[in-house]
Design a protein around this motif. Structure first.
Motif: not given
Length: 326
Positions: A142-153
């Motif tokens: 991507f050229g960088g990572i702004e944030r990491v989001n998680l979605d749990a079942g």
């Protein structure tokens, strides 16, 4: 001249009479007595003499006391307050919290906190270093990572423990990709820890016959997500069209793409996001239905629009919604 006319006169100096202390008068005529500093009566009520060595010693003692107080007070205050504890160091209170603690910290370059979520002696297939490698691969792509989001079942009990499916999103500007994990959590007297983590998106190695020997199950939510992402995020309606079923009905990818273009002001840059994706009930048992929100971020405005999709097999069969956009 007559003898005796002159008498010898002996003059004696007069002795000055003793008087009281001198007095002075002010402009109003009031008289004040001037008392010498060595007057015994005045000395009787004078301040006692200063013992300067003792004064110096007391000043030094107070200086030491104040210095020690300034040094120890912050430590005492901090050690007695739970508010100063970093939220990332708090123990998980449920199975989902333990799973997210491991994946979140591991995906945000904090291996120490990720490993703290593991059970003693646990050696998961996906380690904290593996999570960091995944992040770095998307960072380079991507050229960088702004944030990491998680979605749990929802947690599911199994013979191995409590299993939770978690999707991790890697986001940079208008681009986002995800990886699916299956995390196994153990619980012992209210304490939760991670014993195993598996990356589900890894394809199985084919057998000598060229197949895995297991019938692959289509991830219908992934199909719907890829379809909508191609339109909203990548702005490639032709790519999205490749996900359509032959019997597709509703809003076409090109129509949605044109609506997004019309939503923006002339010359305005628009960034689209998938802001939510949930499975919903469907009256037709042959399809899987989903509710999705998209967010459009322009130079002057930000709006969210809701859509409904259905997936039949491995293709998208319909797209509806988008009120106030289409």
């Amino acid at each position: 001249m007559r003898k005796g006319l002159f008498r010898r006169t002996i003059r004696r100096a007069r002795t000055a009479r003793r008087t009281g202390a001198p007095t002075i008068s002010d402009a109003a005529g009031k008289r004040y007595r001037v008392v010498p500093v060595d007057d015994p009566e005045t000395a009787k009520y004078a301040d006692p003499p200063r013992k300067w060595p003792r004064v110096g010693a007391m000043a030094a003692v107070w200086a030491v006391v104040l210095a020690l107080g300034a040094w120890t007070a912050p430590g005492i205050a901090a050690s007695g307050s739970e508010d100063n504890e970093d939220a990332r160091d708090q123990e998980a209170t449920d199975s989902v919290g333990a799973a997210l603690r491991f994946l979140k910290n591991g995906s945000e370059e904090d291996a120490e906190r990720a490993d703290a979520a593991l059970c003693d002696g646990a050696s998961p297939q996906v380690s904290s270093s593996d999570l960091d490698d995944l992040r770095q691969s998307y960072d380079e792509e991507f050229g960088g990572i702004e944030r990491v989001n998680l979605d749990a079942g929802e947690p599911v009990s199994s013979v191995d423990g409590i299993e939770i499916a978690v999707r991790v999103w890697y986001v940079y500007q208008s681009r986002q990709e995800s990886e699916d994990f299956l995390v196994t959590v153990q619980e012992d007297d209210g304490v939760f820890c991670v014993s195993e983590t598996v990356l589900q998106s890894v394809e199985e190695e084919p057998s000598e016959s060229g197949t895995t020997g297991i019938e692959e199950e289509v991830d219908t939510q992934a199909v719907a997500t890829d379809f909508l992402r191609a339109i909203v995020v990548d702005r490639e309606p032709q790519t999205a069209a490749s996900f359509q079923c032959q019997t597709f009905t509703g809003i076409t990818p090109q129509e949605l793409n044109d609506a997004i273009t019309d939503w923006a002001e002339a010359g305005e840059t628009v960034i689209g996001y998938l802001d939510g994706f949930d499975s919903v009930d469907s009256d037709d048992s042959s399809v899987d239905a989903f509710a999705a929100d998209i967010k459009l971020d322009g130079d002057m405005d930000i709006e969210t629009f809701s859509f409904q999709l259905t997936v039949q097999g491995d293709c998208v069969s319909s797209l509806e919604g988008g009120d106030d956009l289409i």
